[in-house]
Every structure is written in structure tokens, then in C-alpha cells.
Design an enzyme around this catalytic site. Structure first.
Site, PDB file in Angstrom:
ATOM      1  CE  LYS A  60      85.166  48.221  31.740  1.00 10.16           C
ATOM      2  NZ  LYS A  60      86.548  47.814  31.444  1.00 10.16           N
ATOM      3  CD  GLN A 104      89.925  48.681  32.844  1.00 11.60           C
ATOM      4  OE1 GLN A 104      88.888  48.047  32.920  1.00 11.60           O
ATOM      5  NE2 GLN A 104      90.170  49.513  31.843  1.00 11.60           N
ATOM      6  CG  ASP A 127      88.102  42.524  28.664  1.00 11.58           C
ATOM      7  OD1 ASP A 127      87.319  43.382  28.210  1.00 11.58           O
ATOM      8  OD2 ASP A 127      88.812  42.698  29.671  1.00 11.58           O
TER       9      ASP A 127
END
Ligand code: GUN
Length: 321
Positions: A60, A104, A127
Site C-alpha cells: 500500500k 491494518q 477502509d
């Protein structure tokens, strides 16, 4: 069951190519922001030493760099407490250079994941896991949408897979993929069935799908008896196998994948048996190179969107965010 049918060709839905196109299209929006003196910024919070999480976060931040986005990696030890993590997120929420915050997953067992997700400012929640954004998605209102489901829907659009009126069967009911994907496909006028570990006659339900999405994290769960001719198969699973015999059984004796296993000591397999869709499905996403690259592309897209809505909008007319 399909022995008398002519073997249909099964198209590979190339996620890498689709992701490249999406990123190219984003470059124009990033240039537009740069003309206003704005560089979208993404902060990734990585807790602990999970090797897969480290790989994902690395990929990412590399993509951010390629697009000249600002990226920040916050690494915290396994021993971090929920209040300490909340304090880090609070700082990132207040930092004007940061447009997107990604924590994460999975987080270590002692951390309260739901509280952490709800602490990310909804406008920076790239997200799409904040309850406010999940609620907006459920009501069909604009907001930030989880990256993997968004990538899947974009891929289906690009590949001209008809969604309207189709029966989409999703195996897996996670907050990351299954549930938000169900909402997106419903918004696209599909008829949606969500299956899970207690679904009865799973194979039979899956055989009624026009679009079958496997997102459970069980290697090669979906076999040929889950598929009906012409189905479009989307494989979200990324399972790392370290048992050579299992890899040999799944891919075959002479497969390049077995050779690659012998060099690397592991192989990736999706939730779909690698040999099941061939000649039955009309299309399938490969693992790797299917859904994965799209997830990252959509994360970049969400970060740009968050920057446009939060910062550019306050300088110009409000955009539709
Ligand atoms: N772990 C697995 N998938 C995801 C994702 O989409 N976002 C985050 N933050 N963690 C994940």
C-alpha cells in the site's frame, strides 16, 4: 454433469490490468489537487509482526509513493493497549496532512477492534469500516466504502458482467467483504444471497448463482460442484499454503505453481479450487492477480476522494463527497 456440454472458455478477469487503469485515471485527480497545493496523505497503522499484514502495508505504501501521495507508516508493538492505539488515531485524526487512516487488520487479540475502527474520523475512514460509513452504505447514501467490495464491483463493471437482475451469491459474511459487497450489489439491482458456515446445502445455493463470490478464507473450498455453467467466479481468498502435498493435490504434478512452491516454500491459493472453474465458469478472477490489486487501487481512490471531500471541498464549492 456438464460432460455433454461443449467446453466453454473461461475468461480470466485480470485485476492487475484493471487496477493499472484505475490508478491512471486517479493521476488526473491527483494532479488537480496538486494544482490547489494539496497532496493526499495516507497513514497506515501496523500493530505487531504479522508477516502478511506487513506485506500488505508495504504494498500500500509503495503504491502511494508511485502516485506521489504522501504516506506515513505508524508501527506499534504487539503489546500496545487499546487506549494507546486510540491516542495514536486521535493524533492522526487531528493531522491536516492526513486524509486517510488505515488500521491494518487483524489486530492482536487483546485489542478492541470495533472501538478502534469507530475512533477513526469518518471523513478519514478510507477502509469504510466506521459504523457511520457502514450505515450510509446500507442506506445507499454516499460515503467511504470498503476497498475490496468496491474493487470487485468496479471489476465487474469494467468487464461488463451484468449485475442488474443477476443472482449474486456471496460465501462469507465478514464486515470487510461479504456484508458491504452485498449492499453494493443490491444497490446495483442484483438479487443477493449471503452464505456462511451454517448455510445448508451450500453447493446447491452456489449453483444457482450468476455471480459467485468466495470470501471465507478457506483454501479451495469452492469446488466444481458449486458451479453452474456460465457463472462468473470472484475469488477473494488469499491463503498461503506451506504443505507441498496439498499444493500438489490442488494444482497438479506438473503445474508451474508446484515448481514455484519448490523454490519459495509456499504457494497462494484462493477460496476457489484452482482447477474447478475451467471450462464451466464464463469468467474467474485469478489468485494472485485478481481482486488483490484492485483492493489497493480502491484504497488510493478512497484516499483521493477523502482529500477532495475534506480539504479541496472547503476551498472550493462543496463536492458531492
Ligand atoms: N486486512 C485484510 N483486509 C483488510 C482491509 O481491507 N483493510 C485493512 N485495514 N485490513 C485488512
Amino acid at each position: 454433469m456438464n460432460a455433454t456440454k461443449t467446453e466453454a472458455t473461461t475468461r480470466r478477469l485480470d485485476g492487475r490490468k484493471a487496477a493499472r487503469r484505475i490508478l491512471e485515471e486517479l493521476e488526473e485527480r491527483i494532479a488537480g489537487l496538486a494544482r490547489q497545493g494539496l497532496v493526499p496523505g495516507l497513514a497506515a497503522v501496523l500493530v505487531g509482526e504479522d508477516p502478511a499484514s506487513r506485506l500488505y502495508v508495504g504494498s500500500k505504501t509503495r503504491t502511494c509513493r508511485k502516485l506521489a501521495l504522501h504516506s506515513r507508516l505508524v508501527e506499534l508493538p504487539d503489546s500496545v493497549t487499546t487506549p494507546e492505539l486510540l491516542a495514536v488515531i486521535g493524533e492522526l485524526n487531528r493531522d491536516d496532512e492526513i486524509d486517510g487512516i488505515l488500521v491494518q487488520l487483524p489486530l492482536p487479540a487483546g485489542i478492541d477492534t470495533a472501538t478502534v475502527q469507530a475512533a477513526v474520523h469518518p471523513a478519514k475512514d478510507v477502509d469504510g469500516f466506521h459504523p457511520l460509513n457502514a450505515g450510509k452504505l446500507a442506506q445507499g447514501r454516499p460515503g467511504l466504502v470498503p476497498c475490496t467490495p468496491l474493487g470487485i464491483v468496479r471489476l465487474l463493471e469494467r468487464e461488463r458482467v451484468p449485475v442488474e437482475g443477476a443472482h449474486a451469491v456471496i460465501v462469507g459474511r465478514s464486515n470487510i467483504v461479504g456484508k458491504p459487497l452485498a449492499q453494493l450489489l443490491l444497490a446495483g439491482h442484483a438479487t443477493v444471497t449471503v452464505c456462511h458456515s451454517r448455510t445448508r446445502r451450500l453447493e446447491e445455493v452456489c449453483r444457482s448463482a450468476d455471480i459467485l463470490v468466495a470470501a471465507v478464507g478457506r483454501p479451495a473450498l469452492v469446488g466444481r460442484d458449486f458451479l453452474s455453467p456460465g457463472v462468473v467466479v470472484v475469488d477473494v481468498g488469499v491463503n498461503r499454503l506451506e504443505d507441498r502435498e496439498q499444493v500438489r493435490r490442488l494444482f497438479g504434478d506438473d503445474s508451474p505453481r508446484l515448481e514455484s512452491f519448490d523454490r519459495r516454500g509456499s504457494a497462494l491459493v484462493g477460496d476457489v479450487h484452482p482447477r474447478a472453474p475451467r471450462g464451466v465458469a464464463s469468467a474467474v478472477t485469478p489468485v494472485p492477480g485478481g481482486v488483490g490489486p484492485l483492493t489497493i487501487a480502491m484504497l488510493m481512490s478512497n484516499t483521493v476522494q477523502a482529500c477532495e471531500s475534506r480539504r479541496a471541498a472547503s476551498r472550493r464549492r462543496p463536492s458531492e463527497g
